[in-house]
Design a protein around this motif. Sequence first.
Motif, PDB file in Angstrom:
ATOM      1  N   HIS A 184       0.823  -1.214   0.000  1.00  0.00           N
ATOM      2  CA  HIS A 184       0.000   0.000   0.000  1.00  0.00           C
ATOM      3  C   HIS A 184       0.856   1.262   0.000  1.00  0.00           C
ATOM      4  N   GLU A 185       1.814   1.339   0.917  1.00  0.00           N
ATOM      5  CA  GLU A 185       2.566   2.577   1.122  1.00  0.00           C
ATOM      6  C   GLU A 185       3.550   2.871   0.003  1.00  0.00           C
ATOM      7  N   ARG A 190      -1.172   5.188  -1.900  1.00  0.00           N
ATOM      8  CA  ARG A 190      -0.584   5.435  -0.577  1.00  0.00           C
ATOM      9  C   ARG A 190      -1.248   6.571   0.183  1.00  0.00           C
TER      10      ARG A 190
END
Length: 483
Positions: A184-185, A190
């Motif tokens: 995700h990040e 993000r």
Amino acid sequence: MSAAQLGRILVCDDDGAIRTVIAQALRRAGHRVETVASLSQLRAEIARGLPDVLVTDVILPDGNGLDVVTSLTSDYPGLPIIVLSAQNTLTTAVRATEAGAFEYLPKPFDLAALADAVQGALARRVARPVDLGPAEEGGGLLIGRSPAMQEVYRIVARVVANDLTVLISGESGTGKELVARAIHELGPRRRAPFVAINMAAIPRELIEAELFGHERGAFTGAAQRVAGRFEQATGGTLFLDEIGDMPMEAQTRLLRVLQSGEFTTVGGARTIRADVRIVAATNKALAMSVQQGAFREDLFYRLNVVPISLPPLRDRRQDVPLLARHFLDRAAENGLPRKGIDRGALTLLEAHDWPGNVRELENLMRRAAALARDATIDAEEIRAHMGKGGPPAIATIDADPDLAVAVSAWLARVARDNPQAFDDGSLYERIIAEVERPLIEAVLARCGQNQLRAARMLGINRNTLRKRLDTLGIDPTRRSVSV
């Protein structure tokens, strides 16, 4: 090997031995190979003529090879570039992919793997740049330089920029949620929410409302509209942890959402678009669950688009020192005393089997940071703290005050009402039966009366469970209170 599979390969590495080994291996395969030792030499060689494939190190005497990868893939989008690096962290893998590298190989690398990468590059002759936006540091998200973790990094680096569904498998404590957060990040979502839900922790009758939300009046106690996890994660990532524990009816609803990209709240009529990336995780063998009828086959294939298997810590012992130091640093950041650790302690840690995996190591390091007498943790301190603080596989009576009180109260009541009740030596069997009945009833309730799942949770086979149901007079169709 056909002539179409041969090409001119340019190798850039400041280590002369590595240049020689690579050049010899590729020349034996029939390729023409030139080698250079710096970025300035690389640029001069490129100016003289574009190679078919470029193989380059990252850290070079006059700069960072990834910077050149970025410029070359922009200027020459058809040039395949294979990146080699001894800085084998997740950050390096992601940045190499972000820069447009065709392949990333951590050092030490296997020559056969490099030869295969060169063949793939020659066959495709197309670099595939990945646009992740501004680069973000990701080395702290996942820790480890073992070959097993390098493979994880390579897969993560390839999927962060797209919305493919990922299924992460691994034992408890291996860091499945950390991998999900890294995906995700480091990806384009993000800036939107990362929402996690543990499927095993939600009562089966509430799981659809948790996932999809509910309208006011949808069921008793629904006083207002509540957004579910799909809505909460809009634009971001929804992490479905312990997906193998999802009830069958909820699996059907989830499958429809994955197929259509739309859902409705419980009690609602309006269709809502599901704008989320799905990352799921399990510590179970889902393929076996499919065979046993406990998990939908079609849902399994929908989730298992990109599988990532996390190794247990015992299979990547060389990462233990890195992890131990990382957890000591984190403990200090959280207010615990800053501690070092000596070689003897690290050797002892590397020899341990770590049944609780990375989570067990983190707990041990925090405990040692808090309780160690000296500024440097030694082997004696590790021995003193190892094995303490970990939860038992099954809670014992001593570990659960409520259960201990219940057993004592039961014994006191029997002794008061019938003092001779256990003169025949039946105490053990009677009390086991008294505990077994509510245990089986509670597990059946948790598993939705599914005897196959209940038997697996109890660690017995299905026939044994059926016999115990008959012996104890338990009606498996009767709904009990869920735990």
